[in-house]
Design a protein around this motif. Structure first.
Motif, PDB file in Angstrom:
ATOM      1  N   HIS A  63       0.814  -1.245  -0.021  1.00  0.00           N
ATOM      2  CA  HIS A  63      -0.017  -0.216   0.193  1.00  0.00           C
ATOM      3  C   HIS A  63       0.951   1.291  -0.078  1.00  0.00           C
ATOM      4  O   HIS A  63       1.314   1.492   1.250  1.00  0.00           O
ATOM      5  N   SER A  64       1.054   1.885  -1.240  1.00  0.00           N
ATOM      6  CA  SER A  64       1.949   2.990  -1.241  1.00  0.00           C
ATOM      7  C   SER A  64       1.289   3.918  -2.522  1.00  0.00           C
ATOM      8  O   SER A  64       0.559   3.260  -3.193  1.00  0.00           O
ATOM      9  N   HIS A  65       1.397   4.960  -2.384  1.00  0.00           N
ATOM     10  CA  HIS A  65       0.976   6.101  -3.682  1.00  0.00           C
ATOM     11  C   HIS A  65       2.220   6.456  -4.253  1.00  0.00           C
ATOM     12  O   HIS A  65       2.701   7.433  -3.636  1.00  0.00           O
ATOM     13  N   VAL A  66       2.530   6.011  -5.390  1.00  0.00           N
ATOM     14  CA  VAL A  66       3.786   6.134  -5.950  1.00  0.00           C
ATOM     15  C   VAL A  66       3.596   6.436  -7.447  1.00  0.00           C
ATOM     16  O   VAL A  66       4.452   6.800  -8.274  1.00  0.00           O
ATOM     17  N   ALA A  67       2.421   6.312  -8.219  1.00  0.00           N
ATOM     18  CA  ALA A  67       2.261   6.578  -9.582  1.00  0.00           C
ATOM     19  C   ALA A  67       0.965   6.928  -9.529  1.00  0.00           C
ATOM     20  O   ALA A  67       0.076   6.563  -9.216  1.00  0.00           O
ATOM     21  N   GLU A  93       2.378   4.903 -17.074  1.00  0.00           N
ATOM     22  CA  GLU A  93       3.581   5.732 -17.635  1.00  0.00           C
ATOM     23  C   GLU A  93       4.619   5.641 -16.603  1.00  0.00           C
ATOM     24  O   GLU A  93       5.815   5.748 -16.692  1.00  0.00           O
ATOM     25  N   GLU A  94       3.972   6.299 -15.411  1.00  0.00           N
ATOM     26  CA  GLU A  94       4.800   6.332 -14.133  1.00  0.00           C
ATOM     27  C   GLU A  94       5.535   5.313 -13.546  1.00  0.00           C
ATOM     28  O   GLU A  94       6.775   5.006 -13.288  1.00  0.00           O
ATOM     29  N   MET A  95       4.589   4.167 -13.431  1.00  0.00           N
ATOM     30  CA  MET A  95       5.392   2.701 -13.213  1.00  0.00           C
ATOM     31  C   MET A  95       6.274   2.133 -14.018  1.00  0.00           C
ATOM     32  O   MET A  95       7.543   1.988 -13.690  1.00  0.00           O
ATOM     33  N   GLY A  96       5.955   2.698 -15.399  1.00  0.00           N
ATOM     34  CA  GLY A  96       7.028   2.369 -16.488  1.00  0.00           C
ATOM     35  C   GLY A  96       8.314   2.984 -16.280  1.00  0.00           C
ATOM     36  O   GLY A  96       9.544   2.543 -16.563  1.00  0.00           O
ATOM     37  N   ALA A  97       8.361   4.218 -15.826  1.00  0.00           N
ATOM     38  CA  ALA A  97       9.552   5.023 -15.498  1.00  0.00           C
ATOM     39  C   ALA A  97      10.200   4.838 -14.144  1.00  0.00           C
ATOM     40  O   ALA A  97      11.200   5.426 -14.014  1.00  0.00           O
ATOM     41  N   THR A  98       9.744   4.144 -13.218  1.00  0.00           N
ATOM     42  CA  THR A  98      10.141   3.904 -11.958  1.00  0.00           C
ATOM     43  C   THR A  98      11.205   2.503 -12.100  1.00  0.00           C
ATOM     44  O   THR A  98      10.742   1.518 -12.791  1.00  0.00           O
ATOM     45  N   PRO A  99      12.277   2.819 -11.832  1.00  0.00           N
ATOM     46  CA  PRO A  99      13.425   1.745 -12.105  1.00  0.00           C
ATOM     47  C   PRO A  99      13.303   0.780 -10.804  1.00  0.00           C
ATOM     48  O   PRO A  99      12.559   0.932  -9.949  1.00  0.00           O
ATOM     49  N   VAL A 100      13.659  -0.477 -11.147  1.00  0.00           N
ATOM     50  CA  VAL A 100      13.889  -1.489 -10.203  1.00  0.00           C
ATOM     51  C   VAL A 100      12.740  -2.270  -9.940  1.00  0.00           C
ATOM     52  O   VAL A 100      12.699  -3.461 -10.044  1.00  0.00           O
ATOM     53  N   LEU A 101      11.646  -1.480  -9.455  1.00  0.00           N
ATOM     54  CA  LEU A 101      10.447  -1.992  -8.642  1.00  0.00           C
ATOM     55  C   LEU A 101       9.656  -2.782  -9.552  1.00  0.00           C
ATOM     56  O   LEU A 101       9.378  -2.507 -10.618  1.00  0.00           O
ATOM     57  N   ASP A 102       9.299  -3.977  -9.022  1.00  0.00           N
ATOM     58  CA  ASP A 102       7.985  -4.840  -9.351  1.00  0.00           C
ATOM     59  C   ASP A 102       6.814  -4.268  -8.970  1.00  0.00           C
ATOM     60  O   ASP A 102       6.670  -3.862  -7.614  1.00  0.00           O
ATOM     61  N   MET A 103       5.961  -3.685  -9.745  1.00  0.00           N
ATOM     62  CA  MET A 103       4.600  -2.884  -9.476  1.00  0.00           C
ATOM     63  C   MET A 103       3.455  -3.691 -10.025  1.00  0.00           C
ATOM     64  O   MET A 103       3.425  -4.185 -11.126  1.00  0.00           O
ATOM     65  N   GLY A 104       2.473  -3.028  -9.497  1.00  0.00           N
ATOM     66  CA  GLY A 104       0.994  -3.323  -9.704  1.00  0.00           C
ATOM     67  C   GLY A 104       0.256  -2.076  -9.267  1.00  0.00           C
ATOM     68  O   GLY A 104       0.726  -1.560  -8.298  1.00  0.00           O
ATOM     69  N   ALA A 105      -1.266  -2.265  -9.781  1.00  0.00           N
ATOM     70  CA  ALA A 105      -1.745  -0.842  -9.305  1.00  0.00           C
ATOM     71  C   ALA A 105      -3.377  -1.661  -8.839  1.00  0.00           C
ATOM     72  O   ALA A 105      -3.786  -2.529  -9.665  1.00  0.00           O
ATOM     73  N   TYR A 106      -3.776  -1.122  -7.873  1.00  0.00           N
ATOM     74  CA  TYR A 106      -5.287  -1.407  -7.599  1.00  0.00           C
ATOM     75  C   TYR A 106      -6.341  -0.541  -8.210  1.00  0.00           C
ATOM     76  O   TYR A 106      -6.002   0.841  -8.030  1.00  0.00           O
TER      77      TYR A 106
END
Lengths: 261, 590
Positions: free
Chosen positions: B62-66, B133-146
């Motif tokens: 649970h974070s708001h990063v993108a 787009e923002e998750m795509g520009a975030t380096p390293v992290l494996d991500m997903g969104a709810y």
């Protein structure tokens, strides 16, 4: 007193960001070490000696930095300054004495915008004209200068003392727009005239424009007349109208604005 | 073909029941394996982790990063960026920002802190492109969104008709279309009312026009979630958030999904674990701290965590994340538009609000949690109280709801408070006395150990959102994501909490997919992160009818139907998860 004399070598192309030029950062350094201090010019970090002839006169106690020549393309002189003094023979660039906490700076020429931004203490004296945002908050912030004093011998441009919460600013001549915007404390004294927007969104502190305001802010209410009020520790002769505001931002604002009647 | 051996480390791997045993870890081609062959051993990189703490890579559920609201925060707050700068290096970009860092800095900061997997907890469908787009520009992290669905016009219409199948068909199509991972429900039924400058204040208050109650939305979304068999349960942001006395509506909201059977049917290979790594819950409460306010006003404000703690202790279908408040600057950003307006009325700060057409709302406002503030001090206490007094660590997750309660770079500090009574007492002595006077934190002696920390920051976030088939543990087949901390469990003394906080903040190294990506905060490699999303299958006839209805109502959108989906090219390293049945079957049926 240790004296460090920095003479500008010649015309400067891209502006230089010279936070290093600050008494506590140069204190105790040998001339060679001072020359080797790095400053940014665009994307490159270069030694101070690329831009200045450095001369050091060793002495006891505080450090005094004297800058000779045209420093108008050198930014951030005295940023975060804590003690000692800086004297600039000519003009200097933006961000002079930004966030300074103590000591004193004297500029014999003009200073660029953002001089004394979020300043907390000390004395910043500009004998010539100053740019925009003097003694104001950084963009986006509402907390500007909180202590110390800024004296301007000439005129200042717009947003003087924006978000000011403490300290004192005096301007011998005129200011342009939105002087004292979002001011919540401290004193702003303009001896000349102001164009418009003085005290917009002001919630506290005192602003005084002795020479008159071209277009008055709509959110201010007249609260009385004062004869020869004492402003900034000095009696100001004449009849002044006192206003309270800015009612556009608050139901119970505590900002006081004096204008000569 | 690369191999990595982490030797002699003290391993904390809760999903495999490993509590500090000295164990070697073998990673082959990015995956954990039980052993390596002789040849592979000879060619392997070896890391000596003797007298060090080894955990699976951190998972933030649970974070708001993108996305649009995060970027609105960045644009709104130049003052947040001026003093927090990360210089570029030969392999990393420069970046800036404290509460809302730029995308690059976010990735590097998380990686440097030992986290490898981060989920964005609120993606409005219309902003899905921006979020990707923002998750795509975030380096390293494996991500997903709810995906935010609690005030979606279609969901509310179908649920009002009592049509769970149609709702599920809509959600399935939306998740595939927008490449979403789970369902987020924010102030159900209330944000729609905010379009009329109103809110809903109880679970059974119908909203304007759609005439649906929060209770119906929560129950309906949770049922659709289980019908589809999504890997995670409903992620719930309750009504009346941030209002004194809201703990009661929170408890009642959690009761709504009691009795539903968790049914996670992701069609994925599951890495080996000793414990069941499938989720047990049917509701995942977001930022419980903001939902557990006591009192009736700001004057008699107090912690209301007791009621929530008691309920969670007695229930088996709930997991919470706490939304800790570590003091300092924050930027409140939420899909709960009216809650942001309430904060504006309190603070007078600059703020923004957005109505996301037929879908949801959003708002952003800067905020400072000051130690001198009685309210902030109670909130600090509540965030810790919730985690320490819910007995079963498998019901709790540690977050700060970044950047709402605080910044994710404060996680090490929050972990330290959980692990050290002395650290809590010290902070309590520095902040307003209401912290201990108006919460039960002062009576809590519990000090969590490293095993429990691994539950709260790795195993349980992964299990709760169903990514535990490859994350959050180091069983055979799991992703080779490992954090090695400079902490010797045999000499760990929680009384020396400053050392603990700095050891947690700058791990000895962070390993992702079997490669060292950061050492003591310095980023050493910048791999492309995966993008997890679900492809749920639903009944095709149902979906066809739903789509004709959707197209009919699409006239109310400002975008054309063809421009609505997130194109495949937005995902550089997609990791789709087929749910319910392989998607191929779906294609054949068409």
């Amino acid at each position: 007193m240790t004296e460090i004399i920095l003479e500008v070598k010649g015309p400067i192309g891209l502006t230089v960001e010279a936070e290093a030029v600050c008494p506590h950062r140069l204190s105790g350094l040998a001339p060679g070490e001072i020359e080797a201090q790095l400053v940014w010019q665009g994307p490159a970090q270069l030694p101070l000696s690329d831009f200045f002839e450095v001369e050091v006169r060793e002495g006891e106690g505080e450090v005094r930095i004297a800058i000779e020549g045209d420093a108008s393309r050198i930014k951030r002189i005295g940023q975060g300054m804590r003690s000692g003094c800086i004297e600039i023979d000519g003009s200097c660039g933006m961000h002079l004495g930004e966030e300074m906490e103590g000591g004193s700076i004297l500029v014999r020429g003009n200073a660029g915008s953002w001089a004394g931004m979020e300043m907390r203490g000390g004395l910043l004296e500009i004998e010539g004209d100053a740019g925009d945002h003097v003694g104001s908050a950084h963009r986006g912030s509402w907390r500007g200068m909180s202590g110390g004093e800024i004296r301007i011998g000439g005129s200042a441009k717009s947003q003087l003392g924006g978000g000011m919460i403490g300290g004192k600013i005096s301007v011998a001549r005129d200011v342009q727009n939105f002087c004292a915007i979002r001011q919540s404390g401290g004193l702003i004294l303009v001896h000349g005239r102001a164009v418009r927007g003085v005290g917009a969104e002001m919630t506290g502190g005192v602003a005084a424009v002795l020479g008159g305001i071209e277009r008055f802010s709509p959110g201010f209410v007249e609260t009385g007349m004062e004869e020869d009020p004492v402003l900034g520790g000095e009696k100001r002769p004449g009849t002044f109208i006192r206003y309270c505001g800015d009612y556009a931002i608050s139901k119970n604002p505590k900002g006081t604005l004096f204008v000569r009647g | 073909m690369s191999s990595l051996i982490i030797k002699n480390g003290c391993l904390f791997d809760p999903l495999n029941g490993i509590d500090g045993e000295v164990k070697d870890i073998f990673i082959r081609d990015g995956r954990v394996v039980t052993d390596l062959s002789g040849t592979q051993r000879r060619g392997a990189q070896v890391i000596d982790a003797a007298k060090k703490t080894v955990m699976p890579g951190g998972v933030d559920s649970h974070s708001h990063v993108a996305g649009a609201k995060v970027n609105a925060g960045r644009l709104m707050r130049p003052e947040d960026h001026i003093r927090t700068v990360r210089a570029r290096t030969a392999i990393t970009h420069g970046g800036s920002g404290y509460t809302i860092p730029s995308v690059y800095k976010q990735g590097y900061d998380y990686a440097g802190m030992g986290y490898t997997t981060v989920f964005e907890a609120a993606m409005p469908p219309l902003e899905a492109r921006h979020t990707h787009e923002e998750m795509g520009a975030t380096p390293v992290l494996d991500m997903g969104a709810y995906m935010v669905l609690g005030n979606n016009w279609f969901v509310m219409r179908y649920l009002k008709d009592g049509d769970i199948d149609r709702t599920a068909a809509y959600i399935a199509w939306m998740m595939r279309t927008h490449k979403a991972y789970g369902i987020k429900c924010v102030n159900p039924a209330g944000v729609e009312n905010w379009g009329w400058a109103k809110n809903v204040n109880s679970l059974d208050e119908p909203n304007i026009h759609f005439d649906i109650t929060p209770r119906e939305v929560i129950r309906g979304l949770a049922e659709a979630n289980e019908l589809l068999g999504l890997p995670m349960s409903l992620h719930l942001h309750t009504n009346n958030l941030g209002h004194p006395g809201n703990w009661e509506i929170t408890r009642e909201s959690l009761k709504i999904t009691a009795g539903l059977a968790p049914s996670s049917r992701a069609q994925v290979p599951w890495a080996e674990t000793r414990l069941d790594s499938r989720r047990q819950q049917t509701v995942y409460l977001a930022h419980a701290q903001f939902c557990s306010f006591g009192g009736t006003s700001w004057r008699d404000f107090q912690s209301g965590a007791q009621g929530v703690i008691d309920y969670v202790n007695s229930a088996e279908h709930v997991v919470i994340d706490n939304g800790a408040v570590p003091f300092g600057p924050a930027t409140a950003m939420t899909g709960d538009g009216p809650a942001i307006h309430d904060l504006y009325m309190l603070s007078g700060q600059k703020w923004s609000n957005t109505d996301v057409e037929l879908e949801c709302g959003s708002g952003v406002i800067p905020f400072v949690y000051a130690k001198s503030s009685p309210i902030s001090s109670i909130q600090w206490a509540m965030g810790l109280e919730l985690l320490l007094r819910i007995k079963d660590p498998w019901k709790t997750i540690m977050t700060t709801d970044h950047p709402n309660g605080g910044v994710f770079t404060e996680y090490p500090q929050v972990m330290t408070w959980l692990m050290s009574r002395k650290a809590r007492d010290q902070t309590a002595s520095e902040c307003h006395k209401w912290a201990y006077d108006r919460s039960s934190l002062g009576e809590v002696d519990r000090e969590m150990d490293l095993f429990e920390m691994a539950v709260l920051t790795r195993a349980n976030p992964a299990r709760t959102i169903g990514i535990s088939f490859r994350k959050g543990h180091l069983g055979a087949g799991a992703d080779g994501d490992v954090t090695i901390y400079d902490i010797d469990p045999s000499t760990l003394d929680p009384a020396h909490h400053q050392n603990l906080a700095s050891a947690l903040a700058r791990p000895y190294c962070t390993i992702k997919d079997g490669a060292v990506i950061a050492r003591r905060g310095e980023v050493l490699a910048v791999p492309e992160g995966r993008r997890f999303y679900c492809q749920p299958f639903s009944d095709q006839e149902e979906e066809k009818e739903m789509l004709s209805d959707l197209k009919e109502w699409f006239k109310y959108y400002t975008v054309g139907f063809a421009n609505y989906p997130v194109p495949d090219k937005y995902l550089k390293r997609p990791a789709p998860i087929a749910v319910n049945r392989p998607l191929e079957a779906l294609a054949r049926r068409r």
